[in-house]
Design a protein around this motif. Structure first.
Motif, PDB file in Angstrom:
ATOM      1  N   PHE A  14       0.835  -1.183   0.000  1.00 17.36           N
ATOM      2  CA  PHE A  14       0.000   0.000   0.000  1.00 17.36           C
ATOM      3  C   PHE A  14       0.879   1.246   0.000  1.00 17.36           C
ATOM      4  N   LEU A  15       0.251   2.367  -0.330  1.00 15.72           N
ATOM      5  CA  LEU A  15       0.898   3.667  -0.212  1.00 15.72           C
ATOM      6  C   LEU A  15       0.272   4.420   0.948  1.00 15.72           C
ATOM      7  N   LEU A  16       1.102   4.876   1.875  1.00 19.30           N
ATOM      8  CA  LEU A  16       0.665   5.731   2.967  1.00 19.30           C
ATOM      9  C   LEU A  16       0.939   7.177   2.567  1.00 19.30           C
ATOM     10  N   ALA A  17      -0.086   8.025   2.657  1.00 15.45           N
ATOM     11  CA  ALA A  17       0.071   9.416   2.225  1.00 15.45           C
ATOM     12  C   ALA A  17      -0.599  10.350   3.221  1.00 15.45           C
ATOM     13  N   LEU A  18      -0.049  11.549   3.336  1.00 15.47           N
ATOM     14  CA  LEU A  18      -0.624  12.608   4.152  1.00 15.47           C
ATOM     15  C   LEU A  18      -0.962  13.769   3.234  1.00 15.47           C
ATOM     16  N   ASP A  19      -2.247  14.134   3.182  1.00 16.27           N
ATOM     17  CA  ASP A  19      -2.719  15.228   2.329  1.00 16.27           C
ATOM     18  C   ASP A  19      -2.269  15.047   0.883  1.00 16.27           C
ATOM     19  N   GLY A  20      -2.290  13.790   0.441  1.00 16.73           N
ATOM     20  CA  GLY A  20      -1.953  13.485  -0.948  1.00 16.73           C
ATOM     21  C   GLY A  20      -0.479  13.313  -1.238  1.00 16.73           C
ATOM     22  N   GLU A  21       0.389  13.507  -0.236  1.00  8.92           N
ATOM     23  CA  GLU A  21       1.835  13.344  -0.414  1.00  8.92           C
ATOM     24  C   GLU A  21       2.243  11.942   0.029  1.00  8.92           C
ATOM     25  N   PRO A  22       2.741  11.090  -0.890  1.00  7.86           N
ATOM     26  CA  PRO A  22       3.133   9.728  -0.492  1.00  7.86           C
ATOM     27  C   PRO A  22       4.343   9.752   0.434  1.00  7.86           C
ATOM     28  N   LEU A  23       4.209   9.036   1.568  1.00  8.32           N
ATOM     29  CA  LEU A  23       5.261   9.025   2.583  1.00  8.32           C
ATOM     30  C   LEU A  23       5.941   7.670   2.715  1.00  8.32           C
ATOM     31  N   ALA A  24       5.221   6.588   2.419  1.00 10.88           N
ATOM     32  CA  ALA A  24       5.795   5.260   2.658  1.00 10.88           C
ATOM     33  C   ALA A  24       5.014   4.212   1.905  1.00 10.88           C
ATOM     34  N   TYR A  25       5.694   3.109   1.628  1.00 10.16           N
ATOM     35  CA  TYR A  25       5.017   1.872   1.276  1.00 10.16           C
ATOM     36  C   TYR A  25       4.738   1.113   2.575  1.00 10.16           C
ATOM     37  N   THR A  26       3.590   0.489   2.665  1.00 11.91           N
ATOM     38  CA  THR A  26       3.247  -0.261   3.866  1.00 11.91           C
ATOM     39  C   THR A  26       2.683  -1.616   3.488  1.00 11.91           C
ATOM     40  N   ALA A  27       2.797  -2.585   4.406  1.00 10.03           N
ATOM     41  CA  ALA A  27       2.219  -3.905   4.181  1.00 10.03           C
ATOM     42  C   ALA A  27       0.699  -3.812   4.245  1.00 10.03           C
ATOM     43  N   ALA A  28       0.019  -4.593   3.426  1.00  8.97           N
ATOM     44  CA  ALA A  28      -1.434  -4.486   3.293  1.00  8.97           C
ATOM     45  C   ALA A  28      -2.166  -4.719   4.601  1.00  8.97           C
ATOM     46  N   HIS A  29      -1.679  -5.655   5.414  1.00 10.07           N
ATOM     47  CA  HIS A  29      -2.352  -5.964   6.675  1.00 10.07           C
ATOM     48  C   HIS A  29      -1.539  -5.529   7.889  1.00 10.07           C
ATOM     49  N   GLY A  30      -0.647  -4.568   7.683  1.00  9.67           N
ATOM     50  CA  GLY A  30       0.169  -4.078   8.788  1.00  9.67           C
ATOM     51  C   GLY A  30       1.446  -4.871   8.934  1.00  9.67           C
TER      52      GLY A  30
END
Length: 334
Positions: free
Chosen positions: A302-318
C-alpha cells in the motif's frame, strides 16, 4: 452485452489470479480453494447467479467460513458446500460485504497521527467495525522503538528508511466513522463475520481481531451508516472545534467506482481536515504520480500518504513501513 459464458470465463480467470497472486504467498489453503473454483463449472455457475460485485473470491470464501465454522478442506468439499447449501450461501453473500478490519494497520498510521498537532478527532471512512479508530489504545514496537499503553493489542512493525518515530500515542478526543454497512464490535455475529474474513493460516490476526473488538466494544465510536461523500461534510462539522480533524481510510477506495473516488478526493481536499490515506498503489492516481520513482507493475504494498503526499510503502495488513524520502521532512525523524 457480454454473454454469461464470457463472464464466467473472466470469473475463472479472476479466481486463478487470486490463487496465484493474492493467496499463494500467505494462505496456501485459500490458493488451493480458489484454484479449484476456477476449474469447477458448478461453482462458477452458482457465482454467475449473483450480481457481479458479489462474485469475488474473498466474499465466497469468507461466507463459506462463516456458515460452516471454517474453510473447506479441499475443492471437493467446497463444491459440496456450495451446491448443498446454495440458498444460505447466496443469502449471506448478498447481505454481507468484505469488510476486513485489521487493527495492525494502525502501526503505519501511528507515526503520521502522532506528528499532527493534538488533540485529534478521527474520522474513518469505510470504518467497518471501527477497529482502526483506536490507535491510542494499542501498544507498538517499531523496529525496537516501543510506545503506547499496556494493551491486549500489541503491534510489531518492521521499519526501513528515514521517517517519523513516535514517542507517544496521540490524544484522541473524538472517534467516528462512516460505512454503508456498519458492524458492531459488541455483536458476536458481526465479530464472527469479521473472523470469517481472515484467511486460513493467519491465527495471529484472528486473535488480534478478538482483542481489538473487545477494546472497541468498551468505548463505542459513532459509526454513521451511509455514503462517504454524502456523510463526510456533516460529520466533519460535528467534530470538536479544538481538535485537529483527521479523515483517514485503509483499503477502502478500491471498492469505489472511479468517479466516486475522484469525488471523494476532491471533497476531502476542500475540507478543514488532515487526510491520511493507506491504499493500493493504483487506487489514487494523483498520489501515485507524486512518487519519486514509478512503482513496479506487480507492486502489492500500500501507499501511505498525508494530504496526498506519499510518505511510505506499507504492508497491506500491517507489520511493515518502508519510508520514502518525503517522510524525512516530518518531525521526529530517526
Amino acid at each position: 452485452m457480454r454473454s454469461l459464458d464470457e463472464e464466467l470465463t473472466d470469473l475463472a480467470d479472476h479466481y486463478r489470479w487470486f490463487a496465484q497472486v493474492e493467496a499463494a504467498p500467505v494462505s496456501p489453503r485459500y490458493a488451493e480453494l480458489a484454484a479449484a473454483v476456477a476449474e469447477d463449472a458448478e461453482v462458477l455457475a452458482f457465482l454467475g447467479t449473483l450480481p457481479r460485485p458479489k462474485r469475488q473470491a474473498n466474499l465466497l470464501l469468507g461466507a463459506l467460513q462463516y456458515l460452516h465454522g471454517g474453510p473447506p478442506a479441499d475443492g471437493a468439499q467446497l463444491r459440496e458446500r456450495v451446491t448443498g447449501d446454495a440458498d444460505r450461501l447466496r443469502a449471506t453473500m448478498l447481505a454481507r460485504a468484505t469488510q476486513t478490519n485489521e487493527a495492525a494497520r494502525c502501526a503505519a498510521l501511528l507515526p503520521v497521527l502522532a506528528g499532527l498537532p493534538g488533540p485529534l478527532a478521527l474520522i474513518e471512512v469505510g470504518a467497518s467495525a471501527g477497529l482502526c479508530l483506536y490507535p491510542d489504545r494499542y501498544g507498538y514496537d517499531h523496529s525496537g522503538a516501543r510506545v503506547g499503553p499496556p494493551s491486549t493489542v500489541q503491534l510489531r512493525c518492521t521499519v526501513t528508511g528515514r521517517g517519523p518515530v513516535p514517542t507517544e500515542v496521540p490524544r484522541v478526543v473524538r472517534r467516528a466513522g462512516i460505512d454503508l454497512n456498519p458492524l458492531d464490535p459488541a455483536d458476536p455475529d458481526d465479530v464472527a463475520w469479521l473472523q470469517a474474513l481472515i484467511w486460513p493460516g493467519m491465527d495471529e490476526r484472528r486473535d488480534r481481531l478478538t482483542a481489538a473488538a473487545a477494546i472497541a466494544a468498551r468505548e463505542p465510536a459513532e459509526i454513521r451508516r451511509g455514503d462517504l461523500v454524502e456523510q463526510l461534510p456533516g460529520l466533519v462539522a460535528a467534530m470538536p472545534a479544538e481538535a485537529t480533524v483527521v479523515v483517514f481510510h485503509t483499503a477502502v477506495l478500491a471498492y469505489l467506482p472511479a468517479a466516486a473516488k475522484q469525488a471523494f478526493a476532491e471533497l476531502v481536499a476542500g475540507l478543514p481536515v488532515r487526510w491520511v490515506s493507506q491504499e493500493g498503489v493504483g487506487v489514487l492516481p494523483a498520489v501515485r504520480e507524486r512518487l519519486p520513482e514509478p512503482p513496479a507493475p506487480e507492486e502489492a504494498r500500500f501507499l501511505l500518504a498525508l494530504d496526498g503526499e506519499p510518505l511510505a510503502y506499507t504492508a497491506a495488513h500491517g507489520g511493515r513501513i518502508d519510508w520514502l524520502p518525503a517522510a524525512a521532512g516530518l518531525a521526529g525523524v530517526r
